[in-house]
Design a protein around this motif. Structure first.
Motif, mmCIF file in Angstrom:
data_model
loop_
_atom_site.group_PDB
_atom_site.id
_atom_site.type_symbol
_atom_site.label_atom_id
_atom_site.label_comp_id
_atom_site.label_asym_id
_atom_site.label_seq_id
_atom_site.Cartn_x
_atom_site.Cartn_y
_atom_site.Cartn_z
ATOM 1 N N THR A 77 -4.401 11.166 2.801
ATOM 2 C CA THR A 77 -5.716 10.684 2.377
ATOM 3 C C THR A 77 -5.601 9.377 1.601
ATOM 4 N N ALA A 78 -4.665 9.337 0.642
ATOM 5 C CA ALA A 78 -4.508 8.134 -0.176
ATOM 6 C C ALA A 78 -4.062 6.949 0.672
ATOM 7 N N LEU A 79 -3.108 7.163 1.572
ATOM 8 C CA LEU A 79 -2.585 6.068 2.381
ATOM 9 C C LEU A 79 -3.655 5.491 3.302
ATOM 10 N N ASN A 82 -6.348 3.615 1.251
ATOM 11 C CA ASN A 82 -5.855 2.348 0.714
ATOM 12 C C ASN A 82 -5.597 1.324 1.820
ATOM 13 N N GLN A 111 0.285 7.109 -6.420
ATOM 14 C CA GLN A 111 -1.039 7.682 -6.677
ATOM 15 C C GLN A 111 -1.052 9.187 -6.447
ATOM 16 N N VAL A 112 -0.322 9.652 -5.430
ATOM 17 C CA VAL A 112 -0.286 11.083 -5.107
ATOM 18 C C VAL A 112 0.153 11.892 -6.322
ATOM 19 N N VAL A 146 0.829 -1.206 0.000
ATOM 20 C CA VAL A 146 0.000 0.000 0.000
ATOM 21 C C VAL A 146 0.865 1.258 0.000
ATOM 22 N N ARG A 157 1.900 1.956 -3.625
ATOM 23 C CA ARG A 157 0.762 2.352 -4.452
ATOM 24 C C ARG A 157 0.258 3.749 -4.094
ATOM 25 N N SER A 158 0.244 4.060 -2.814
ATOM 26 C CA SER A 158 -0.265 5.370 -2.380
ATOM 27 C C SER A 158 0.672 6.496 -2.788
ATOM 28 N N LYS A 198 -2.686 14.908 0.275
ATOM 29 C CA LYS A 198 -3.021 13.820 -0.644
ATOM 30 C C LYS A 198 -2.379 12.503 -0.197
ATOM 31 N N TRP A 199 -1.147 12.576 0.301
ATOM 32 C CA TRP A 199 -0.460 11.378 0.772
ATOM 33 C C TRP A 199 -1.201 10.759 1.951
#
Length: 388
Positions: free
Chosen positions: A192-194, A197, A124-125, A117, A120-121, A189-190
């Motif tokens: 939120t995405a982490l 996920n 994604q950022v 994760v 991927r995170s 963003k990091w």
């Protein structure tokens, strides 16, 4: 500066007693440590080189090729650095470090599948941000990501190091420079995405989802600006040579350099690290078992890739092939030849290991693999024999 104390020796002295105290060690750890202990042991196989002029011979023991082993891990690091150099686009790059909250670290240690994760995170950022700059262009940067699970003090601290191009290829525009990456965007963003996920990847048989949801709520209150992301705009990566040197020095390095070990009395190990908060040197002395425990928690599961590529650096990518690369194609074969152990030994010790005292040059003759039950030195072992 090198050290006369080696991690291999510390493992060899204490691994048996360590297992008696810690019987539930992961299977992959048992395998990797045994490889590291016996790395370079001729009882586990070797190659034979013979001088055609005088008949002199030399046995060259096999290496373990284990990333945990400091000797082989350093060679692995150099090989990966060369492989990355083949991919890199000849442009400015930015070094970005994605960190996580301390409260999340136990999740990644308890279930190491969650480490996927992190990669991927992080990717994604930047993928989402570049896409938001122009949906029609769908700009794509090149990203090389490496996972470090250790901090300077060897404690469990998983984080992502990324090398990203300060530019991207679009569907219409061949290349567009991007020099400004907003910090606020990266941090929020990091985070939120982490967290999103992680929640989607949590194993309900291992973790409590309501407990994780409560933790997420508390983290959003504690870190209103997001998790810390370090992405300074410097001129350290403004040349191809600087990028190559950075990769060789940093990406994929072993957990700990043996030069940091300053003392070992057979029971206790003394080593130093540079504290991140104030850059002060701190010296620690601890029992060898505690030292080993700090090292082995960073051994990845079998087949886990600690280095991953995204965007233009993912394979295959037609847009990347149109751009000018850091390493010219005609140099790649020469680089691969120099990866051989003979060249590396000569480079490190200023001595050709196959140069015979008579003036001749030793040639590869055979591979010898000892019988599994043998416990004698190579001179008296009964070998399984393979001719070249």
């Amino acid at each position: 500066m090198s050290s006369k104390y080696t991690i291999k020796q510390i493992l060899a002295d204490h691994w048996g007693s360590f297992l008696l105290e810690n019987p539930n060690v992961r299977p992959v750890v048992r395998t990797e440590v045994q490889k590291a202990i016996h790395c370079g042991d001729p009882d586990f196989g070797c190659s034979l080189y013979v001088c055609p002029d005088c008949g002199a011979y030399k046995f060259v023991p096999f290496r373990c090729h284990c990333r945990f082993c400091n000797t082989c891990g350093t060679a692995y690091q150099a090989d990966r650095a060369d492989a990355i150099s083949f991919k890199l686009i000849n442009c400015r790059h930015r070094h970005v470090v994605f960190t996580i909250a301390e409260e999340l670290r136990p999740y990644f240690r308890k279930d190491r599948r969650l480490l996927h994760v992190l990669f991927r995170s992080a990717a994604q950022v930047f993928s989402d941000w570049f896409y938001s700059q122009n949906h029609k262009e769908d700009f794509r940067p090149g990203m090389v990501t490496a996972l470090h699970t250790f901090g300077r003090d060897l404690k469990w601290n998983p984080h992502i190091h990324m090398l990203i191009t300060e530019g991207a290829a679009g569907k219409i525009t061949e290349w567009k420079k991007f020099r400004h990456f907003p910090y606020t965007m990266l941090r929020k963003k990091w985070m939120t995405a982490l967290l999103a996920n992680m929640k989607a990847s949590l194993d309900p048989g291992v973790f409590s989802l309501p407990q994780f949801n409560a933790l997420v709520s508390s983290l959003y209150r504690k870190y209103p600006d997001g998790f810390y992301v370090n992405a300074p705009s410097k001129d350290e990566f403004n040349s191809p040579m600087a990028v190559a040197e950075y990769i060789t020095r940093y990406i994929g390095r072993p957990v700990m350099a043996q030069s940091r070990i300053t003392a070992y009395d057979g029971t206790h190990v003394t080593y130093w690290y540079r504290r991140h908060e104030d850059n002060q040197t701190v010296s620690l002395t601890e029992h060898a078992h505690d030292f080993i425990k700090k090292l082995i928690i960073h051994i990845p599961e079998k087949g886990f890739n600690m280095l991953r590529y995204y965007g233009l650096y993912a394979m295959p990518d037609k847009a990347s092939e149109k751009l000018v690369h850091l390493m010219k194609r005609h140099l790649r074969s020469s680089i691969r030849v120099m990866q051989r152990w003979v060249f590396r030994t000569e480079l490190s010790f200023r001595h050709d290991p196959l140069k015979c005292p008579c003036g001749g040059y030793m040639e590869f003759k055979d591979i010898y693999i000892p019988n599994p039950d043998a416990h004698a030195p190579p001179s008296v072992l009964k070998y399984a024999h393979y001719s070249c």
